[in-house]
Write an enzyme that holds these catalytic residues in place. Sequence first.
Site, short mmCIF file in Angstrom:
data_model
loop_
_atom_site.label_atom_id
_atom_site.label_comp_id
_atom_site.label_asym_id
_atom_site.label_seq_id
_atom_site.Cartn_x
_atom_site.Cartn_y
_atom_site.Cartn_z
N ARG A 181 0.88 -1.18 0.00
CA ARG A 181 0.00 0.00 0.00
C ARG A 181 0.91 1.22 0.00
O ARG A 181 1.67 1.41 0.96
CB ARG A 181 -0.92 -0.03 1.22
CG ARG A 181 -1.64 1.28 1.48
CD ARG A 181 -2.73 1.15 2.51
NE ARG A 181 -3.89 0.48 1.92
CZ ARG A 181 -5.10 0.45 2.47
NH1 ARG A 181 -5.33 1.05 3.62
NH2 ARG A 181 -6.10 -0.17 1.86
N HIS A 188 -7.17 0.81 -6.49
CA HIS A 188 -7.40 -0.08 -5.35
C HIS A 188 -8.03 -1.38 -5.88
O HIS A 188 -9.20 -1.69 -5.61
CB HIS A 188 -8.31 0.61 -4.34
CG HIS A 188 -8.27 -0.02 -2.97
ND1 HIS A 188 -7.47 -1.10 -2.65
CD2 HIS A 188 -8.97 0.29 -1.83
CE1 HIS A 188 -7.67 -1.43 -1.38
NE2 HIS A 188 -8.57 -0.61 -0.87
N GLN A 190 -9.85 -4.02 -3.57
CA GLN A 190 -11.19 -3.57 -3.20
C GLN A 190 -12.18 -3.89 -4.31
O GLN A 190 -13.28 -4.39 -4.06
CB GLN A 190 -11.17 -2.06 -2.91
CG GLN A 190 -12.51 -1.51 -2.50
CD GLN A 190 -12.97 -2.07 -1.16
OE1 GLN A 190 -12.25 -2.03 -0.18
NE2 GLN A 190 -14.18 -2.61 -1.11
N ASP A 224 -17.32 6.68 -1.43
CA ASP A 224 -16.05 6.57 -0.70
C ASP A 224 -15.83 7.91 0.00
O ASP A 224 -16.53 8.90 -0.28
CB ASP A 224 -14.92 6.26 -1.70
CG ASP A 224 -13.56 6.06 -1.02
OD1 ASP A 224 -13.50 5.86 0.21
OD2 ASP A 224 -12.53 6.12 -1.74
N CYS A 262 -16.40 1.20 0.41
CA CYS A 262 -15.19 0.43 0.68
C CYS A 262 -14.80 0.49 2.15
O CYS A 262 -14.10 -0.39 2.64
CB CYS A 262 -14.05 0.94 -0.20
SG CYS A 262 -13.72 2.69 0.02
N ARG A 296 -13.48 -8.97 1.09
CA ARG A 296 -12.06 -8.62 0.90
C ARG A 296 -11.18 -9.84 1.13
O ARG A 296 -10.19 -10.08 0.44
CB ARG A 296 -11.65 -7.48 1.85
CG ARG A 296 -12.29 -6.11 1.55
CD ARG A 296 -11.80 -5.55 0.21
NE ARG A 296 -10.36 -5.58 0.12
CZ ARG A 296 -9.54 -4.60 0.54
NH1 ARG A 296 -10.05 -3.52 1.05
NH2 ARG A 296 -8.23 -4.72 0.41
N1 CP Z 1 -11.32 -0.55 2.18
C1 CP Z 1 -10.05 -0.57 2.66
O1 CP Z 1 -9.08 -0.71 1.89
O2 CP Z 1 -9.94 -0.44 4.00
P1 CP Z 1 -8.59 -0.27 4.84
O3 CP Z 1 -8.01 1.07 4.47
O4 CP Z 1 -9.01 -0.36 6.26
O5 CP Z 1 -7.64 -1.37 4.44
N1 NVA Z 2 -9.93 6.51 -1.32
C1 NVA Z 2 -9.58 6.05 0.01
C2 NVA Z 2 -9.87 4.59 0.15
C3 NVA Z 2 -9.61 4.00 1.50
C4 NVA Z 2 -9.81 2.51 1.53
C5 NVA Z 2 -8.11 6.36 0.29
O1 NVA Z 2 -7.30 6.26 -0.64
O2 NVA Z 2 -7.78 6.71 1.42
#
Ligand code: CP
Ligand code: NVA
Length: 297
Positions: A95, A122, A125, A213, A253, A281
């Site tokens: 990430r 993502h 997701q 989101d 999400c 997930r």
């Molecule tokens: N939806 C999602 O990716 O959640 P987290 O940021 O908690 O991993």
């Molecule tokens: N768009 C959000 C998604 C979190 C799962 C972010 O990037 O923080």
Amino acid sequence: MRHLLEVDDLTPEELVAVLALARRRDLPAVLQRRGVALVFEKPSARTRNSMEMAVVQLGGHPVTIRPDEVGLDVRETVEDVTRTLACYHAVIAARVFQHSHLERMASVSPVPVVNLLSDEAHPMQALADLLTLEDAFGPLSGRTVAYVGDGNNVCRSLAIAAGMMGMQVRVASPPGYELAEADIQRIRAAGVEPQLTTEPLDAVRGADAVYTDVWASMGQEAEAAERRRAFAGFTVDTALLDAASPSAVFLHCLPAHRGEEVTAEVLEGPRSWVWPQAENRMHAARGLLAWLLGVAP
Ligand code: CP
Ligand code: NVA
């Protein structure tokens, strides 16, 4: 050897295969005595836990690496971190803030690299989102998903994934927060012409699924107040959801901000599928890892 930096790294046939593997509860322990590195430059609840448990369910050992531990391009170059982790692990997942970090990882990695969220995409997701939509509706071809909110990483991956499954895609964003032109080209290449609007109601009318989101993604916290102003009128509330199909589902999400992008009433209401979506997930992660490691559906 394959990577997953965005959903369209898979062909539509491969995407269907990954979803089929995700539904199986009898997958072989392809990760027995092997590790998976999970590198995080940002916080996570769902992604970390779903990936760790998917690795365990495939017989492997997950090693989660916190932001301060590796220091991509700070303590060591992205390439050196990647080559090091590949000495121990069957898969490297990360990430990151910059999507280019994942591309650099993939360019030197002898093992699959998986995107656990970047500024652009993502995909893990989106795999779970497709599983959830299939749980709700069965075959997805011809169904419509309406995304209301920021034209961000989640929006892009969802639209690509939905397009690859033959769905219609609508996106409502405030001016200045739309999907980037390059994202729109990529969604078109996935097989769907997204219907773009600045009016949430236009996007939602008659849709099978309404998705939102957060307005300020991780790393955009300083813009939160400005974004709250820009996104006024984009809250998914009961009145907006009522404009969708009578059998419509609500997806998010997560994490959610009640009173901003969604009301508590919608999030906790009968049309909300956010908890099955969160559970998916883990199933999506298990299916994707199995596919990357050569398990046939
Ligand atoms: N939806 C999602 O990716 O959640 P987290 O940021 O908690 O991993
Ligand atoms: N768009 C959000 C998604 C979190 C799962 C972010 O990037 O923080």
